[in-house]
Design an enzyme around this catalytic site. Structure first.
Site, PDB file in Angstrom:
ATOM      1  N   LYS A 263      28.828  82.632   5.679  1.00 44.26           N
ATOM      2  CA  LYS A 263      29.356  81.825   6.678  1.00 44.26           C
ATOM      3  C   LYS A 263      30.142  80.963   5.626  1.00 44.26           C
ATOM      4  O   LYS A 263      29.828  79.553   5.738  1.00 44.26           O
ATOM      5  CB  LYS A 263      28.013  81.114   7.647  1.00 44.26           C
ATOM      6  CG  LYS A 263      28.790  80.294   8.483  1.00 44.26           C
ATOM      7  CD  LYS A 263      29.455  80.843   9.580  1.00 44.26           C
ATOM      8  CE  LYS A 263      29.898  79.896  10.745  1.00 44.26           C
ATOM      9  NZ  LYS A 263      30.858  80.501  11.740  1.00 44.26           N
TER      10      LYS A 263
ATOM     11  N   ASP B 189      18.085  93.544  12.808  1.00 39.87           N
ATOM     12  CA  ASP B 189      17.237  93.714  14.137  1.00 39.87           C
ATOM     13  C   ASP B 189      18.425  94.082  15.198  1.00 39.87           C
ATOM     14  O   ASP B 189      18.350  95.075  16.050  1.00 39.87           O
ATOM     15  CB  ASP B 189      16.668  92.574  14.729  1.00 39.87           C
ATOM     16  CG  ASP B 189      15.024  92.253  14.527  1.00 39.87           C
ATOM     17  OD1 ASP B 189      14.900  92.791  13.409  1.00 39.87           O
ATOM     18  OD2 ASP B 189      14.593  91.710  15.164  1.00 39.87           O
TER      19      ASP B 189
HETATM   20 MG    MG Z   1      12.834  90.251  11.022  1.00 35.34          MG
END
Ligand code: MG
Ligand code: IPM
Length: 373
Positions: free
Chosen positions: A193, A253
């Site tokens: 970022k 994830d």
């Molecule tokens: Mg994690």
């Protein structure tokens, strides 16, 4: 004669952790018998279970046992029982402590679609073409390990977490990612970022400077918000992703969801090549599934095959396990999280048993016809 002798520290942890590590140990034991290796499993308390039994999530004997083993297999940690404890004393603090103390600064999380599971991905099939990439997440720095501060009370309360990186911390994980990309399709995407954060600006400068040592690798950079979008829009554009601890936690994830279930994804955490690495499924302790024989054992079993390949150099053994998994899935053996909508599902132990049977068949076949193919 014994081919290979290895000591494996096993940290079952909490929730479904003990069930899935048990499945992985069964597969590793079958493999050891078939290939004449000797794996010694040393079970050690960790996480919430260790808080209850020993008063701390990472007891000194657990750390010592991990350090003196050839590799570590971890199940999962955490649960509502320990959620009211102060942050630094919870099961998660044990995991962060273990990563820090064992010098595990690299975390590798692959997203590979198993052929028979394409139908359960939330993405449409045309977006899944060539979806096969790895996330290299920095694991020992960033906002996870910077100073955490809370002060004041009521609406005067404020809190802060320091995101901090040094050049050597970025370089050591970036080198690994460049090398990993070199062994694949030579394309590395670094995610940061840098349009907002100073630590990300240093990250981008350091990775860019290092690229001069790897002229054969095509390096590009993406901002993390765009990267999160690109992972679902066109996952095929990625081969190896390099990112910081916090962004890697989130993106891995998201990437796992593409494969169909977080229960499917293994991981390796490692530091220097001469030190033991740690393998764990990336799913959590899933307390609502614990003890019900329902949890998907594949993340843990794939973590075991990753251990064989990455730590012990046992490529054929690792491949045999992965072939056995694919065959079990093709025959429709699936836990409920990876079943087709409305399709049949089996208990976790039934899936593991079927993988063992398939593994046995794979090995008998290879013994007869050779390991060449
Ligand atoms: Mg994690
Ligand atoms: C992970 C987990 C851990 C992390 C937690 C349990 C501390 O989410 O391994 O991704 O945030 O690193």
């Amino acid at each position: 004669m014994t081919e290979l002798r290895k000591a494996i520290a096993v940290l079952p942890g909490d929730g479904i952790g003990p069930e899935v590590t048990r499945a992985a140990i069964q597969i590793l034991s079958d493999c050891a018998t078939a290939f004449n290796h000797k794996f010694e499993f040393r079970e050690l308390p960790f996480g919430g279970d260790a808080i209850d039994r020993c008063g701390s999530p990472l007891p000194p004997e657990t750390l010592a046992g991990c350090r003196s083993s050839d590799a570590v297999l971890l199940g999962a940690i955490g649960g509502s029982k320990w959620e009211s404890l102060p942050l630094g004393t919870r099961p998660e603090a044990g995991l962060l402590g273990l990563r820090k103390e064992m010098g595990l600064f690299i975390n590798l999380r692959p997203t590979r679609l198993r052929p028979s599971l394409r139908g359960i991905s939330p993405l449409r099939p045309e977006r899944l073409v060539d979806c096969d990439f790895e996330i290299v997440r920095e694991l020992a720095g960033d906002i996870y390990f910077g100073e955490h501060k809370s002060e004041g009370k009521g609406n005067k309360a404020q809190a802060s977490d320091l995101a901090i990186y040094s050049v050597p911390e970025i370089e050591r994980v970036a080198r690994y990612a460049f090398e990993r990309a070199g062994a694949r399709s030579r394309h590395l995407t670094s995610i940061d970022k840098a349009n907002v954060l100073a630590s990300s600006t240093l990250w981008r400068e350091t990775v860019t400077a290092l690229a001069k040592d790897y002229p054969e690798i095509a390096l590009d950079h993406l901002y993390v918000d765009n990267a999160a979008m690109q992972i679902v829009l066109r996952p095929s554009q990625f081969d190896v992703i390099l990112t910081s601890n916090m962004f890697g936690d989130i993106l891995s994830d998201e990437a796992a969801a593409l494969a169909g279930s977080i229960g499917l994804i293994p991981s390796m955490s490692r530091g220097r090549a001469d030190q033991p690495a740690l393998y764990e499924p990336i799913h959590g302790s899933a307390p609502t599934l614990a003890g019900k024989d329902m949890a998907c054992p594949l993340g843990a079993i794939l973590s075991a095959s990753m251990m064989l390949r990455e730590s012990f150099g046992l490529e054929i053994e690792a491949q045999s396990i992965e072939t056995a998994i694919d065959r079990a899935l093709e025959h429709g053996y699936r836990t409920s999280d990876i079943a087709e909508p409305g399709g049949r599902s089996v208990r976790s132990s039934e899936l593991t048993e079927r993988i063992r049977t398939e593994l046995h068949d794979v090995m008998v076949h290879h013994e007869r016809y050779g390991w060449g193919v």
